[in-house]
Design a protein around this motif. Structure first.
Motif, short mmCIF file in Angstrom:
data_model
loop_
_atom_site.label_atom_id
_atom_site.label_comp_id
_atom_site.label_asym_id
_atom_site.label_seq_id
_atom_site.Cartn_x
_atom_site.Cartn_y
_atom_site.Cartn_z
N GLN A 8 -0.27 -0.64 4.10
CA GLN A 8 1.13 -0.73 4.51
C GLN A 8 2.02 -0.31 3.35
OE1 GLN A 8 2.77 -3.26 7.32
NE2 GLN A 8 1.02 -4.66 7.34
N PRO A 25 8.26 8.20 -0.28
CA PRO A 25 8.38 7.51 1.02
C PRO A 25 8.49 6.02 0.77
CG PRO A 25 6.21 8.53 0.78
CD PRO A 25 7.01 8.96 -0.39
N GLU A 26 9.12 5.32 1.71
CA GLU A 26 9.48 3.92 1.45
C GLU A 26 8.27 3.02 1.25
OE1 GLU A 26 8.91 1.44 4.06
OE2 GLU A 26 7.96 3.01 5.26
N TRP A 27 7.09 3.49 1.59
CA TRP A 27 5.91 2.63 1.47
C TRP A 27 5.15 2.86 0.15
CZ3 TRP A 27 1.29 5.44 1.37
CH2 TRP A 27 1.38 6.76 1.83
#
Lengths: 83, 975
Positions: free
Chosen positions: B265, B432-434
């Motif tokens: 995640q 990317p936000e992850w």
């Protein structure tokens, strides 16, 4: 820019890896005549409605609404039950 | 032997071979550490100039010490010696030298140094033809030799998902993992080394009031208690679309690999930074090594890389390192610091070192190294106008020009990098936000800051995905002070010396090559990379990439941020092709399906051919030396006597439910609902565009139960087709679809003797049924107490029956039929029989033929509203030139008609009227016959045309006939 993880959430099986599914084709416009249904599509970069089948799982046919530019999946319905 | 002590070695001894000599190592040693401990300095020769080389690094960034492991044919080439674990009976050898490492006859190539500059192969070796030189160049080129045999098993493949993935188990990685684990997230850590710790192995540090080593041990214990998974020997090698791929190579060699496909995640990248060198004359000599490498060999393996050291670099860490090396017994003769002013932070350290006899020079650089097989001395030059050159003798020169963040994983999925002038490095920018980079990977080099930054980033990631446990405060640590680096890329020198200032050691790329590339017009860093081969080796520019880019920037007079560095692509560490293939190799690549009769067929001389995933019998060896002869023999016998065929691959889909009949009416060209129970019908499916998709017999087993058969190998596709329409239009109705292809074996019994033999074998209970069975009717009962269905239908044109049964009686039934006088026949014969009758297979139903093209006008005109009907009426489908199915015979009654031949009006014509779709030699007519597509306006029976085989250069006059060549009124089937 945020690329999103490619998983599809099958209504029966839950979130599964993309390679369990097989892409069939982009859905035709609702109400299109037979020729347009088979051959013509409007290509939008922000949204794409598609037919997929969960071939390596429950074999359900799915109606997937997603963003083809970022990969984000908006909604997954069983084909035939989509709004 | 004196036992060395270090983090990784134990007292147990193990011996191995290098270049034919035995060496003793300690368990935990790598081949590099063991050989260095024995004083070995020569490990190989460089790829182009064959210069003697030694170990440069202590990790996968090693450019020189690449060894070949094993003996032919099962060798593994280009294995990095610092990664290769010593195992009992390990055999290793150096590469790229002949006859030996010490005496290499090809080193004469060094004399032609100018001749072999960048891109020499584009400008030389051309007259009279480059092929003249090809053999010689191939012999000389490359590093290791390729293996002669496949010896490596496929990798294990593991799919993992986790909440937080941490790349790296150094200070940053462990801090991040602790935060995430304490928050309650599921954590996976990938560490490419056999043990955790990273630079904490040697850095003088305390964390949370413990020594670094104790903190690492305590952290691992805490992670284990929290259920976090730490994967050792496992490097992140690539990924895309949120998937991260890691590769485990225990022991540093390509056996017992594991490929991990990880879906995290969140991903915390803590893979650290790789040390790089500085370019100066002869900076490739054995004995020149990265400073951090020397520290690692000491701390991990207890190995002293030299007796008298000179340190060369541009930052404060030189001094802390010098203290440690000196304390371990190596004599540090001098520290050559390119910076002119001394920072306050290291004042005290510098004074101590000077007091210990270490000469600390500022504003100086190493200009050149003397010595070929090892360093004898260095030439030090002042960087300002004043000052004189000095010579200092030593046997090891430890160089450090800074550290390049390991950004490969930060560059895919839209991740970017930018130049941070403050640290003179490219660091990760937009991500990317992850995903996020922490620690040295993000340009943070001071331990306290690394721990805080990593801990907080991971805690924030964990909280953002719902792991809300209390994490407490970040570990507090103090280690070496911040480097205070001032960029320095190469020592000034004359043009002549630029030829020995190496930028990329592995590919023999020098400063002279970079200058040459620029002067020849290659100004983009990507072009320079390809033209000079900078960074294209196994270490992918880890030590030379940024160095080369910076030197190019200086030569061009452009900012480094504008020049940029070339793109890195996965895999970030070398992987075998086997690992990349994963489980998709050997038998697992393509499933082979066998029918229940396969073993019997194999034992009785069947020659198989693949039909989609199935193996089907093509012919039986007893009937002829090749397919052609055997096919004719078997086909003749079926027409005169009879035979049996294994038809188990026939697709079978059960369609059941209250709406089954109406559903089939919708999906087939003609109606199924009009069929009576106990009867079957030949039916055709159309694709949505009107083309014929498939055909088959549909049986009505009960009012609400049908069995639809499809072409062999087509069952899955047809099942998906039915399921699609069921979902699309019938989701509220009752239709159940089940694929029974593998549930029922099928034996075809055909020929004049078929009925009599079948009655004989099935026995009395079946006599009445069989004699009363009409064409397309079926009967269900038992044989030997197992279910059996007998359908009277024919694909050969003879009286024939299809037996459907389950596996238990398939072989006994088959054997009984053979014993009763019906021999088996294969696909070759079947093709002859069906072409004689004009029956269709995929060659005719090729996706481009409408039902009218195939002569099914009668079926179309019945007007059933089915899938595909709407697009059947298109104008192009009735154009006079549109090809339709016909039969062909050779005009002279004996020439061969070639499958795929183009049909034209005359032998000189190149306008195609159609093509031959199937052709066979017909024993019934004693000549070649064919099925073909011919333009409608030329397809009248009796028309003479030419079948042109442009590949073989033959033209045959052919006559158009009906596609049904034999028994046009089908008398033989109706017996």
């Amino acid at each position: 820019m945020n690329a999103v993880m490619m998983r599809l959430t099958c209504p029966f099986c839950g979130a599964r890896e993309l390679n369990e599914f097989q892409f069939h084709k982009t859905a035709p416009e609702p109400g299109a005549n037979p020729f347009a249904s088979v051959y013509e599509r409007v290509n939008r970069t922000d949204i794409s409605q598609e037919y997929w089948q969960h071939v390596q799982g429950c074999r359900a046919w799915l109606y997937v609404s997603r963003n083809p530019s970022t990969g984000e999946v908006y909604q997954v319905n069983l084909l035939g039950t989509q709004p | 032997m004196i036992l060395r002590r270090g983090h990784r070695v134990t007292t147990q001894s193990v011996s191995f071979q290098f270049d034919g000599r035995e060496y003793t190592a300690q368990a935990g040693d790598t081949v590099a550490s063991a050989l260095l401990a024995h004083g070995v300095r020569l490990f190989g020769r460089s790829v182009k100039y064959r210069r003697p080389r030694g170990v440069f690094a202590a990790g996968p960034e090693e450019p020189n010490a690449l060894l070949t492991v094993g003996t032919q044919p099962c060798v593994i080439p280009n294995v990095s010696a610092p990664q290769l674990a010593v195992t009992p009976q390990l055999i290793t050898r150096s590469q790229n030298r002949w006859p030996s490492l010490r005496v290499d006859l090809h080193a004469v190539l060094q004399a032609g140094g100018g001749f072999f500059g960048a891109g020499f192969y584009y400008k030389t070796f051309m007259w009279p033809s480059w092929r003249t030189y090809e053999t010689m160049i191939r012999h000389l080129a490359g590093l290791g030799e390729a293996p002669g045999a496949a010896d490596i098993a496929p990798p294990h493949v593991e799919h993992l998902s986790c909440d937080v993935l941490v790349g790296g188990a150094g200070a940053a990685g462990l801090a991040a993992a602790l935060a995430a684990a304490r928050a309650g997230a599921r954590v996976v850590v990938c560490e490419r080394e056999p043990q955790a710790g990273g630079e904490l192995d040697f850095e003088t540090a305390t964390i949370d009031e413990q020594s670094a080593t104790e903190w690492v041990r305590a952290s691992l214990a805490e992670l284990a208690r929290a259920g976090a998974r730490v994967l050792y020997h496992t490097a992140i090698v690539g990924g895309s679309d949120g998937l991260v791929i890691a590769h485990a190579e225990p022991g540093g060699i390509a056996k017992n690999n594991t490929v991990y496909r990880i879906r995290p995640q969140k991903f915390v990248m803590a893979m650290g930074a790789v040390e790089r060198g500085i370019a100066f004359a002869n900076n490739d000599r054995p004995g020149v090594m990265l400073l951090g490498a020397a520290e690692r060999y000491l701390a991990r393996y207890g190995v002293a890389v030299g007796k008298v050291l000179v340190l060369f670099g541009n930052h404060d860490r030189l001094y802390a390192s010098a203290m440690r090396l000196h304390a371990a017994g190596m004599r540090v003769r001098a520290i050559v610091d390119t910076r002119c002013d001394v920072s306050a932070a290291i004042f005290g350290l510098r004074a101590t070192l000077t007091g210990m006899g270490v000469e600390c020079m500022s504003g100086h650089a190493v200009a050149e190294v003397h010595g070929v097989y090892g360093i004898r001395r260095t030439r030090i030059m002042p960087l300002q106008a004043t000052g004189t050159e000095r010579f200092i003798e030593c046997d090891a020169l430890l160089v450090s020009g800074g550290w390049t963040p390991m950004l490969q994983a930060a560059l895919h999925d839209g991740g970017q990098r930018e130049f941070a002038a403050k640290v003179s490095e490219f660091v990760a920018s937009v991500q990317p936000e992850w995903r996020t980079a922490v620690g040295a990977c993000a340009g943070t080099f001071e331990l306290g800051a690394i721990l805080t930054e990593s801990f907080r980033a991971a805690a924030q990631f964990a909280h953002s995905i719902g792991a809300m446990g209390v994490v407490g405060r970040a570990p507090v640590g103090r280690g070496d002070t911040a480097p205070q680096l001032q960029a320095f890329w190469r020592s000034p020198c004359t043009r002549a010396h630029e030829k020995t200032q190496f930028v990329d050691l592995q590919n023999d790329v020098t400063v002279a090559d970079l200058r040459l590339a620029l002067s020849e017009g290659f100004v983009d860093i990507e072009h320079i990379k390809r033209y000079t081969t900078l960074g294209i080796g196994t270490e992918q520019g880890r030590t030379g990439g940024l160095l080369g880019a910076a030197i190019v920037a200086e030569l061009k007079g452009e900012a480094l941020s504008r020049v940029g560095v070339s793109r890195t692509r996965p895999p970030y560490q070398p992987m075998t092709l086997g690992s990349l293939a994963g489980l998709n190799q050997g038998d697992a690549l393509r499933v082979t399906r066998r029918t229940p009769l396969h073993a019997w067929n194999q034992a009785h001389g069947a020659v198989f051919e693949p039909a989609e995933y199935w193996l089907r019998t093509r012919y039986y060896r007893a009937n002829g030396t090749d397919a052609f002869t055997a096919g004719i023999q078997e086909a003749t016998r079926v027409r005169t006597h009879g035979g049996i065929l294994d038809g188990s691959t026939l697709g079978k889909i059960e369609v059941a439910g209250a709406d089954a009949a109406a559903f089939l009416d919708r999906l087939y060209l003609t109606k199924a609902s009009t069929m009576k129970v106990g009867r079957s019908k030949y039916m055709v499916n159309l694709r949505e565009d009107g083309m014929v998709l498939d055909d088959g017999i549909v049986l009505r087993l009960a009012p609400n139960r049908f069995l639809a058969t499809t072409g062999s190998g087509h069952a899955e596709h047809m099942l998906s087709h039915f399921e699609h329409y069921r979902a699309l239009e019938w989701s509220h109705r009752q239709v159940a679809l089940t694929n029974l292809t593998e549930a029922w074996a099928v034996i075809v019994v055909a020929g004049p003797k078929s009925r009599a033999t079948l009655m004989n074998v099935l026995g009395e209970p079946w006599h009445a049924r069989l004699s009363g069975l009409t064409h397309m009717e079926f009967s269900e009962s038992c044989w030997q107490e197992q279910a059996l269905r007998v359908l009277r239908a024919s694909f050969s044109g003879e009286l024939a029956f299809e037996l459907h049964c389950q596996h238990g009686i398939a072989v006994p039934l088959w054997e009984a039929l053979v014993a009763a006088g019906l021999p088996p026949y294969g696909l070759e014969a079947l093709d002859i029989l069906r072409v004689e009758k004009g029956y269709l297979v995929a060659s005719e139903m090729n996706g481009e033929a409408t039902p009218q093209d195939l002569g099914m006008d009668g079926l179309v005109n019945l007007g059933n509203e089915c899938v595909g009907r709407a697009l059947l009426g298109r104008p192009a489908f009735v154009e006079p030139q549109r090809p339709r199915l016909v039969g062909l015979r050779a005009r002279d009654g004996k020439s061969v008609i070639q499958g795929g031949a183009q049909i034209t009006l005359t032998a000189a014509d190149t306008h195609s009227l159609g093509h031959v779709s199937s052709s066979v030699y017909s024993p019934a007519l004693a000549q070649w016959i064919a099925l073909a597509f011919v333009a409608r306006d030329r397809a009248a029976t009796g028309t003479v045309l030419v079948a042109r085989d442009l590949l073989r250069g033959t033209d045959v006059d052919v006559v158009v006939t009906s596609p049904v060549h034999v028994d046009p009124s089908s008398e033989r089937m109706k017996v």
